[in-house]
Write a protein that holds these residues in place. Structure first.
Motif, PDB file in Angstrom:
ATOM      1  N   ILE A 119       0.854  -1.199   0.000  1.00  0.00           N
ATOM      2  CA  ILE A 119       0.000   0.000   0.000  1.00  0.00           C
ATOM      3  C   ILE A 119       0.885   1.242   0.000  1.00  0.00           C
ATOM      4  CG2 ILE A 119      -1.740   1.338   1.269  1.00  0.00           C
ATOM      5  CD1 ILE A 119      -2.924  -1.259   0.301  1.00  0.00           C
ATOM      6  N   MET A 120       0.623   2.138  -0.952  1.00  0.00           N
ATOM      7  CA  MET A 120       1.303   3.442  -0.973  1.00  0.00           C
ATOM      8  C   MET A 120       0.380   4.421  -0.257  1.00  0.00           C
ATOM      9  SD  MET A 120       3.981   2.584  -2.529  1.00  0.00           S
ATOM     10  CE  MET A 120       4.821   4.086  -2.992  1.00  0.00           C
ATOM     11  N   PHE A 121       0.694   4.715   0.977  1.00  0.00           N
ATOM     12  CA  PHE A 121      -0.215   5.489   1.822  1.00  0.00           C
ATOM     13  C   PHE A 121      -0.036   6.986   1.568  1.00  0.00           C
ATOM     14  CE2 PHE A 121      -1.733   7.494   5.698  1.00  0.00           C
ATOM     15  CZ  PHE A 121      -2.923   6.809   5.921  1.00  0.00           C
ATOM     16  N   ASN A 122      -1.124   7.659   1.264  1.00  0.00           N
ATOM     17  CA  ASN A 122      -1.123   9.120   1.030  1.00  0.00           C
ATOM     18  C   ASN A 122      -1.456   9.823   2.343  1.00  0.00           C
ATOM     19  OD1 ASN A 122      -1.203   9.949  -2.151  1.00  0.00           O
ATOM     20  ND2 ASN A 122      -1.747   7.824  -1.749  1.00  0.00           N
ATOM     21  N   ARG A 144     -10.681  11.072   8.493  1.00  0.00           N
ATOM     22  CA  ARG A 144     -10.013  12.194   7.814  1.00  0.00           C
ATOM     23  C   ARG A 144     -10.989  13.173   7.175  1.00  0.00           C
ATOM     24  NH1 ARG A 144      -6.115   8.377   4.714  1.00  0.00           N
ATOM     25  NH2 ARG A 144      -6.619   6.663   6.110  1.00  0.00           N
ATOM     26  N   GLU A 172      -9.394  -0.926   0.619  1.00  0.00           N
ATOM     27  CA  GLU A 172      -8.164  -1.404  -0.017  1.00  0.00           C
ATOM     28  C   GLU A 172      -7.428  -2.349   0.941  1.00  0.00           C
ATOM     29  OE1 GLU A 172      -5.710   1.919  -1.067  1.00  0.00           O
ATOM     30  OE2 GLU A 172      -4.341   0.717  -2.262  1.00  0.00           O
ATOM     31  N   TYR A 173      -7.572  -2.114   2.250  1.00  0.00           N
ATOM     32  CA  TYR A 173      -6.871  -2.948   3.230  1.00  0.00           C
ATOM     33  C   TYR A 173      -7.785  -3.409   4.364  1.00  0.00           C
ATOM     34  CZ  TYR A 173      -6.132   1.935   4.683  1.00  0.00           C
ATOM     35  OH  TYR A 173      -6.286   3.275   4.963  1.00  0.00           O
ATOM     36  N   LEU A 203      -9.602  11.073   0.677  1.00  0.00           N
ATOM     37  CA  LEU A 203      -9.078  10.252  -0.422  1.00  0.00           C
ATOM     38  C   LEU A 203     -10.121   9.260  -0.906  1.00  0.00           C
ATOM     39  CD1 LEU A 203      -5.618   8.577  -0.529  1.00  0.00           C
ATOM     40  CD2 LEU A 203      -7.640   7.098  -0.504  1.00  0.00           C
ATOM     41  N   ALA A 213     -10.106   5.682  -3.044  1.00  0.00           N
ATOM     42  CA  ALA A 213      -9.321   4.608  -3.676  1.00  0.00           C
ATOM     43  C   ALA A 213     -10.303   3.720  -4.430  1.00  0.00           C
ATOM     44  CB  ALA A 213      -8.512   3.858  -2.627  1.00  0.00           C
ATOM     45  N   VAL A 249      -6.858   7.935  -6.055  1.00  0.00           N
ATOM     46  CA  VAL A 249      -5.808   6.946  -6.359  1.00  0.00           C
ATOM     47  C   VAL A 249      -6.090   6.398  -7.750  1.00  0.00           C
ATOM     48  CG1 VAL A 249      -4.718   4.778  -5.634  1.00  0.00           C
ATOM     49  CG2 VAL A 249      -5.571   6.383  -3.905  1.00  0.00           C
TER      50      VAL A 249
HETATM   51  N1  LIG Z   1      -3.429   4.516  -0.470  1.00  0.00           N
HETATM   52  C1  LIG Z   1      -4.094   5.095   0.544  1.00  0.00           C
HETATM   53  N2  LIG Z   1      -3.542   6.120   1.230  1.00  0.00           N
HETATM   54  C2  LIG Z   1      -4.221   6.697   2.261  1.00  0.00           C
HETATM   55  N3  LIG Z   1      -5.420   6.298   2.658  1.00  0.00           N
HETATM   56  C3  LIG Z   1      -5.999   5.287   1.992  1.00  0.00           C
HETATM   57  N4  LIG Z   1      -7.193   4.699   2.124  1.00  0.00           N
HETATM   58  C4  LIG Z   1      -7.291   3.709   1.206  1.00  0.00           C
HETATM   59  N5  LIG Z   1      -6.183   3.657   0.458  1.00  0.00           N
HETATM   60  C5  LIG Z   1      -5.370   4.643   0.927  1.00  0.00           C
END
Ligand SMILES: Nc1ncnc2[nH]cnc12
Ligand SMILES: O=P(O)(O)OC[C@H]1O[C@H](OP(=O)(O)OP(=O)(O)O)[C@H](O)[C@@H]1O
Length: 211
Positions: A57-60, A97, A134-135, A159, A161, A189
């Motif tokens: 996972i690339m977390f933003n 968030r 996503e997770y 965000l 995704a 994303v």
């Molecule tokens: N890649 C991501 N970065 C931050 N928050 C998320 N929530 C789901 N995917 C994410």
């Protein structure tokens, strides 16, 4: 891909999921101009953390943006400029968030703020919707009575995704009688853009994730 190419701006008709490239957005009446210099600052202020919270996972991370009050304000202002004067009765923010951006937008446009919370946090009678992430898997709840029939609502989160969270929020609000006008997110994303599940409600995105 260069930094400038990562910046997108979207919006559109109720029947479309929209994520538009810069030139199209720039031509559209009432939409954010893709040449708006604030977008580059917003994109640059988001930190990307690889392999969080799980490998792959690339977390933003928007907490880096929050440390920059000028950029934080730019992001809020861009949403306020879009939704002011649109007859929006409520901004619904998604825990956690969406609680950072939603109230500021709501106050600025004169709308009420509705928290959509994770399970067992709200003390009153609630309606619930589960969704896939996503997770993982999660659930959103809203107080019964927060919405009146036909009220125009914007859903705010940091965000999008897979779109699973926003879809659950839309389902909750529509079950309560809301007219969900649009979803608003700082970040989209792009690898998921073909998989958005937003039930025909447009999603308005300021920037695409950098990775
Ligand atoms: N890649 C991501 N970065 C931050 N928050 C998320 N929530 C789901 N995917 C994410
Ligand atoms: O489009 P999706 O695939 O549904 O993912 C987007 C959601 O994931 C993140 O929240 P998360 O569930 O990690 O919760 P948090 O805000 O409490 O950290 C993010 O803030 C969105 O709400």
């Amino acid at each position: 891909m260069g930094e400038q190419e990562n910046i997108k701006s979207g919006g559109g008709d109720k029947n479309n999921v929209v994520e538009e490239a810069m030139p199209a957005a720039a031509k559209e009446n009432g939409r954010v101009a893709a040449t708006d210099p604030r977008l580059q600052g917003i994109s640059d202020a988001i930190r990307v953390v690889p392999h969080f919270p799980k490998p792959g996972i690339m977390f933003n991370d928007i907490t880096a943006l929050l440390l920059r009050p000028d950029v934080f304000k730019d992001a809020v202002d861009m949403f306020v400029e879009r939704y002011r004067g649109m007859g929006i009765a409520a901004v619904a923010g998604i825990e956690a968030r969406g609680f950072i951006f939603g109230p500021a937008i709501a106050l600025a446009i004169g709308a009420k703020f509705i928290p959509l919370r994770k399970p067992k946090k709200l003390p009153g009678e609630v309606i619930s919707e589960t969704y896939e992430l996503e997770y993982g898997r999660d659930c959103l709840e809203m107080h019964i009575g927060a919405i009146e029939q036909g009220e125009r609502v914007v859903v705010v989160d940091d965000l999008v995704a897979t779109g699973g969270t926003l879809s659950a929020a839309i389902r909750l609000l529509e079950r309560a009688g809301a007219d969900v006008v649009e979803c608003a997110c700082l970040i989209g994303v792009p690898k998921f853009k073909d998989f958005y599940k937003l039930n025909g409600t447009p999603v308005y995105i300021l920037v695409e994730s950098r990775k």
